[in-house]
Write a protein that holds these residues in place. Structure first.
Motif, short mmCIF file in Angstrom:
data_model
loop_
_atom_site.label_atom_id
_atom_site.label_comp_id
_atom_site.label_asym_id
_atom_site.label_seq_id
_atom_site.Cartn_x
_atom_site.Cartn_y
_atom_site.Cartn_z
N ALA A 81 0.88 -1.36 0.04
CA ALA A 81 0.06 -0.09 0.21
C ALA A 81 0.79 1.34 0.07
O ALA A 81 0.39 2.25 -0.65
CB ALA A 81 -1.02 0.03 0.97
N SER A 82 1.90 1.21 0.53
CA SER A 82 2.88 2.34 0.73
C SER A 82 4.38 2.07 0.53
O SER A 82 4.73 0.91 1.03
CB SER A 82 2.82 3.18 2.06
OG SER A 82 3.43 2.26 3.08
N THR A 83 4.99 3.00 -0.34
CA THR A 83 6.29 2.51 -0.55
C THR A 83 7.03 3.83 -0.50
O THR A 83 6.52 4.79 -0.03
CB THR A 83 6.52 2.12 -2.09
OG1 THR A 83 6.18 3.38 -3.05
CG2 THR A 83 5.78 0.88 -2.40
N VAL A 84 8.39 3.85 -0.95
CA VAL A 84 9.13 5.04 -0.85
C VAL A 84 8.47 6.17 -1.64
O VAL A 84 8.84 7.41 -1.21
CB VAL A 84 10.71 4.88 -1.16
CG1 VAL A 84 11.55 6.17 -1.26
CG2 VAL A 84 11.29 3.74 -0.20
N ALA A 85 8.15 6.01 -2.59
CA ALA A 85 7.65 6.93 -3.42
C ALA A 85 6.21 7.47 -3.16
O ALA A 85 5.48 8.26 -3.72
CB ALA A 85 7.29 6.20 -5.10
N GLY A 86 5.52 6.31 -2.16
CA GLY A 86 4.44 6.76 -1.67
C GLY A 86 2.95 6.39 -2.38
O GLY A 86 1.76 6.61 -1.86
N LEU A 87 3.44 5.56 -3.44
CA LEU A 87 2.07 5.12 -3.97
C LEU A 87 2.13 3.46 -4.02
O LEU A 87 2.95 2.71 -3.88
CB LEU A 87 2.47 5.39 -5.68
CG LEU A 87 2.52 6.96 -5.93
CD1 LEU A 87 2.77 7.18 -7.50
CD2 LEU A 87 1.16 7.61 -5.57
N PRO A 88 0.93 2.95 -3.91
CA PRO A 88 0.77 1.43 -3.90
C PRO A 88 1.20 0.92 -5.18
O PRO A 88 1.17 1.34 -6.38
CB PRO A 88 -0.75 1.37 -3.80
CG PRO A 88 -1.45 2.60 -4.39
CD PRO A 88 -0.57 3.74 -4.24
N THR A 89 1.96 -0.39 -4.86
CA THR A 89 2.58 -1.09 -6.09
C THR A 89 2.28 -2.57 -6.01
O THR A 89 1.71 -3.12 -4.95
CB THR A 89 3.98 -0.88 -6.26
OG1 THR A 89 4.55 -1.39 -4.82
CG2 THR A 89 4.41 0.67 -6.38
#
Length: 495
Positions: free
Chosen positions: A130-138
């Motif tokens: 749900a959250s990554t370093v980029a802030g978007l779910p992947t």
């Protein structure tokens, strides 16, 4: 400053196009069973690695993969492959996403990229973050097919997962549910481990092979055709009718040679000769095919495998085509990627097979396996030799290329002169390459396009040219008739 405005070098790689070259005579078409891949759709490959990537590694269930490997190992450079299969089903598994934010659908069906049992047991591991370093779910996807290297896709936006997996050589993602319902935030991460099941195989029948024969006839590039699995999949009249259909299509196009294998059921020399005699037809039809025998023993792990010889022979023909030209006889050449013959024949039996029009592969001391013979099934000396037929195929392809742009022109002295000049240029090239007889061009060929070939009472919408060619090996002239029609038609006929 935006990133695109910064100085530097940006590289963009566009995928290479198919690069079809209809003038080549070393391109082969293979029609047969393969582990996976598109069914009935021609695929152009330029190496053994291309074959494995598109159709999977050999699994021992069919001969076509080994024939393709033999083709490339013996010097072949380009082939068209048509996977032939009966009604088969792809393996699949249901993936339930639920109401996770970002996905376009609540459920998807993970489906094998092509039908067949090859994908049964395939494991698909899906990881949602749900959250990554980029802030978007992947989403990350890993595909593991038994016996093949893994595929990995990472950093996919949930809404784009189906589109990204469309580039997979192994699976597809098909929506199978409505849009997610808005709700509270879901879990930070989630995993799914799916196993594909339900894939089925079905052996091809007469209809499937007939469709493949028609599909290869529509391809302008192949000049050589083989059906390595035909003898295993069909027998009796169905097998014979398919072979005759292939030969008829080659006769109609006048630009390709069929290399045939003896059916596995023909175990004795008597059976082999009887099968050859069953291919009834006039010499023009029989000149479109050559038969090579016996099958070969090829390496396959610890135990050699018996496979038809057609794929290896096509590789030898393609190699000699590049080295010497289409007009040279494909004989006395070493066969690679083979360790032995599946059968040995004493000299009286060799003579009987030779008299039946069968080209043998022999094992000679100190020289290994060699192609021994370059004759078609025709009994007519004018159409008997493979080298002469392939020279004809090369000339027909070249003649079509120079004449096609002229099909809309109106019959006139200028058009006739243009045709004669263009055709003479093609034949001069063949003469200078050593493909034609004679010490001077006028001894090697003749092009006529005048009032004799186009009398006043003939159809004014057609222009007829007659071409006579003398091959380098002594024999009668090859005579061609070129008919150019204002209805967009272009026909080359062997007179």
């Amino acid at each position: 400053m935006p990133a695109e405005a910064l100085p530097g070098v940006s590289l963009t790689f566009a995928p290479r196009g198919p690069g079809e070259e209809p003038l080549r005579t070393d391109v082969a078409a293979f029609l047969g069973r393969l582990r996976r891949g598109p069914v009935g759709a021609p695929v152009r490959v330029e190496s053994w690695n291309d074959v494995v990537g598109a159709f999977g590694p050999p699994d021992g269930s069919s001969a076509t993969p080994y024939a393709l490997r033999g083709f490339f190992e013996n010097g072949g450079r380009t082939a068209w492959v048509l996977r032939v299969s009966g009604p088969a089903e792809p393996a699949s598994a249901l993936w339930t996403v639920g109401d996770l934010a970002g996905f376009a659908h609540r459920r998807y069906r993970v489906v094998a990229a092509s039908p067949g049992a090859w994908a049964n047991g395939t494991r698909v591991a899906i990881r949602f973050q749900a959250s990554t370093v980029a802030g978007l779910p992947t989403v990350g996807v890993r595909v593991l097919v038994p016996g093949e290297s893994a595929e990995t896709f990472s950093g996919i936006a949930p809404a784009e997962v189906a589109g990204r997996l469309a580039s997979s050589r192994l699976i597809r993602l098909v929506p199978d549910g409505g849009e997610p319902e808005p709700g509270p935030p879901g879990p930070i991460s989630r995993s799914w481990d799916l196993t594909l099941t339900g894939g089925t195989d079905a052996p091809p029948g007469r209809a499937e092979y007939s469709a493949a024969v028609a599909a290869q006839a529509d391809l302008p590039e192949p000049a050589l055709v083989a059906l390595p699995d035909l003898g295993t999949d069909l027998d009796g009249p169905a097998h014979t009718d398919t072979v005759l259909e292939l030969m008829s299509s080659a006769l109609a196009s006048l630009d390709r040679l069929a290399v045939l294998d003896i059916p596995p059921g023909a175990s004795s020399v008597d059976d082999v000769v009887a099968w050859t005699e069953s291919l009834a037809g006039d010499n023009a039809l029989l000149s479109t095919a050559a038969v090579y025998h016996p099958p070969l023993r090829v390496p396959d792990g610890l135990t050699p495998r018996t496979v038809p010889a057609s794929g290896h022979v096509l590789g030898v023909i393609a190699r000699l085509d590049v080295e010497r030209g289409a007009h040279h006889t494909p004989a006395n050449a070493v066969v690679l990627d083979a360790v032995d013959l599946a059968a040995e024949f004493p000299e009286p039996q060799q003579l009987r097979l030779f008299d039946a029009g069968i080209d043998l592969i022999r094992c000679t001391r100190g020289r290994g396996l060699q192609v021994w013979g370059g004759r078609t099934l025709s009994a007519d000396p004018r159409t008997r030799y493979v080298a002469h037929r392939r020279l004809l195929h090369l000339l027909v392809r070249a003649i079509r290329r120079v004449a096609s742009p002229l099909v809309f022109d109106v019959d006139s002295p200028e058009l006739r002169l243009t045709l004669v000049r263009a055709l003479t240029s093609v034949l001069l090239s063949a003469f200078r390459a050593g493909a034609l007889a004679g010490s001077r061009p006028e001894q090697a060929f003749r092009v006529v396009c005048d009032d004799v070939t186009n009398p006043p009472e003939r159809d004014p919408g057609q222009v007829v040219c007659e071409i006579e060619v003398a091959p380098a090996v002594p024999m009668e002239f090859i005579r061609l008739r070129l008919v150019l029609g204002q209805d967009r038609s272009l026909e080359v006929i062997e007179a």
